[in-house]
Design an enzyme around this catalytic site. Structure first.
Site, PDB file in Angstrom:
ATOM      1  N   LYS A 122       1.577   4.213  -3.158  1.00  0.00           N
ATOM      2  CA  LYS A 122       1.301   5.583  -2.856  1.00  0.00           C
ATOM      3  C   LYS A 122       2.658   6.228  -3.186  1.00  0.00           C
ATOM      4  O   LYS A 122       2.769   7.195  -3.793  1.00  0.00           O
ATOM      5  CB  LYS A 122       0.854   5.687  -1.430  1.00  0.00           C
ATOM      6  CG  LYS A 122      -0.356   5.230  -1.341  1.00  0.00           C
ATOM      7  CD  LYS A 122      -1.465   5.515  -2.097  1.00  0.00           C
ATOM      8  CE  LYS A 122      -2.886   5.363  -1.524  1.00  0.00           C
ATOM      9  NZ  LYS A 122      -4.187   5.941  -2.244  1.00  0.00           N
ATOM     10  N   LEU A 147      -8.503   7.848   7.422  1.00  0.00           N
ATOM     11  CA  LEU A 147      -9.427   8.641   7.208  1.00  0.00           C
ATOM     12  C   LEU A 147     -10.691   8.267   7.916  1.00  0.00           C
ATOM     13  O   LEU A 147     -11.133   7.207   7.814  1.00  0.00           O
ATOM     14  CB  LEU A 147      -9.859   8.534   5.612  1.00  0.00           C
ATOM     15  CG  LEU A 147      -8.538   9.086   4.642  1.00  0.00           C
ATOM     16  CD1 LEU A 147      -8.906   8.673   3.382  1.00  0.00           C
ATOM     17  CD2 LEU A 147      -8.587  10.615   4.680  1.00  0.00           C
ATOM     18  N   ARG A 185     -15.770  -2.750   6.653  1.00  0.00           N
ATOM     19  CA  ARG A 185     -14.495  -3.122   6.715  1.00  0.00           C
ATOM     20  C   ARG A 185     -14.236  -3.166   8.227  1.00  0.00           C
ATOM     21  O   ARG A 185     -13.796  -1.965   8.846  1.00  0.00           O
ATOM     22  CB  ARG A 185     -13.712  -1.839   6.085  1.00  0.00           C
ATOM     23  CG  ARG A 185     -13.826  -1.539   4.641  1.00  0.00           C
ATOM     24  CD  ARG A 185     -12.739  -0.349   4.386  1.00  0.00           C
ATOM     25  NE  ARG A 185     -13.022  -0.103   2.845  1.00  0.00           N
ATOM     26  CZ  ARG A 185     -12.135   0.759   2.458  1.00  0.00           C
ATOM     27  NH1 ARG A 185     -11.492   1.506   2.881  1.00  0.00           N
ATOM     28  NH2 ARG A 185     -12.309   0.884   1.171  1.00  0.00           N
ATOM     29  N   TYR A 220       0.839  -1.229   0.050  1.00  0.00           N
ATOM     30  CA  TYR A 220       0.227   0.040  -0.060  1.00  0.00           C
ATOM     31  C   TYR A 220       0.824   1.034   0.143  1.00  0.00           C
ATOM     32  O   TYR A 220       0.523   2.131  -0.724  1.00  0.00           O
ATOM     33  CB  TYR A 220      -0.947  -0.116   1.293  1.00  0.00           C
ATOM     34  CG  TYR A 220      -1.858   1.196   1.278  1.00  0.00           C
ATOM     35  CD1 TYR A 220      -3.194   1.248   0.524  1.00  0.00           C
ATOM     36  CD2 TYR A 220      -1.676   2.291   1.912  1.00  0.00           C
ATOM     37  CE1 TYR A 220      -4.028   2.264   0.643  1.00  0.00           C
ATOM     38  CE2 TYR A 220      -2.564   3.648   1.996  1.00  0.00           C
ATOM     39  CZ  TYR A 220      -3.493   3.528   1.425  1.00  0.00           C
ATOM     40  OH  TYR A 220      -4.471   4.330   1.380  1.00  0.00           O
TER      41      TYR A 220
END
Length: 170
Positions: free
Chosen positions: A81, A104, A112, A77
């Site tokens: 990015k 976030l 999730r 991840y």
């Protein structure tokens, strides 16, 4: 608003014409898209959108990335990015703003469970350190707009989570 097919993004070049500023918050998760799908969405689609935006006259590209983004790290991840940040910078915008929010805070339609547990734990931590681990998506959005209205010095501006909270207040 233009709806585009990201698998054939070059066919939609006209949607990227004539804009001074582009905002990009595109992303998915590996659990939903698989490893290849994640890389395609979070790196390839974003890089191609940046190229089309620049070709269309965009001068300032604002990208929501992630805290810890680093192209040299092993964690997929954060590596992706970091890779996309570098690809976007290489496009040659007059100004590029990279926002690196932490976790976030937002309401999602899909479940999730792990993210939900992490957010609950971080909610407690955020009472002591409010700008370190969490950021509401509304705060990120306001900071993205503020970064255009009052751009920072230099060609590339990187805003970490605390700076996102500060800029949102501007």
């Amino acid at each position: 608003q233009a709806v585009v097919d990201f698998e054939r993004l070059s066919e939609h070049a006209g949607a990227f014409q004539g804009h001074d500023v582009s905002f990009c918050c595109l992303g998915t998760i590996r659990a939903k898209a698989g490893m290849d799908g994640f890389v395609r969405v979070d790196r390839d689609y974003v890089a191609q959108a940046a190229e089309l935006a620049r070709a269309g006259g965009c001068r300032h590209f604002v990208l929501q990335s992630s805290q810890g983004a680093n192209q040299h790290i092993r964690f997929l991840y954060l590596r992706v990015k970091g890779e996309v940040e570098n690809l976007v910078q290489a496009v040659g915008f007059d100004h590029c703003t990279l926002l690196r929010p932490a976790v976030l805070l937002c309401k999602r339609q899909e479940s999730r469970p792990t993210e939900c547990l992490v957010q609950k734990f971080l909610d407690v931590v955020a009472r002591v350190f409010p700008t370190v681990y969490l950021v509401p998506v509304e705060t990120v959005a306001r900071a993205m707009v503020a970064s255009v209205l009052r751009p920072g010095e230099g060609k590339v501006e990187v805003l970490e989570n605390a700076a996102i909270h500060e800029l949102e207040k501007a």
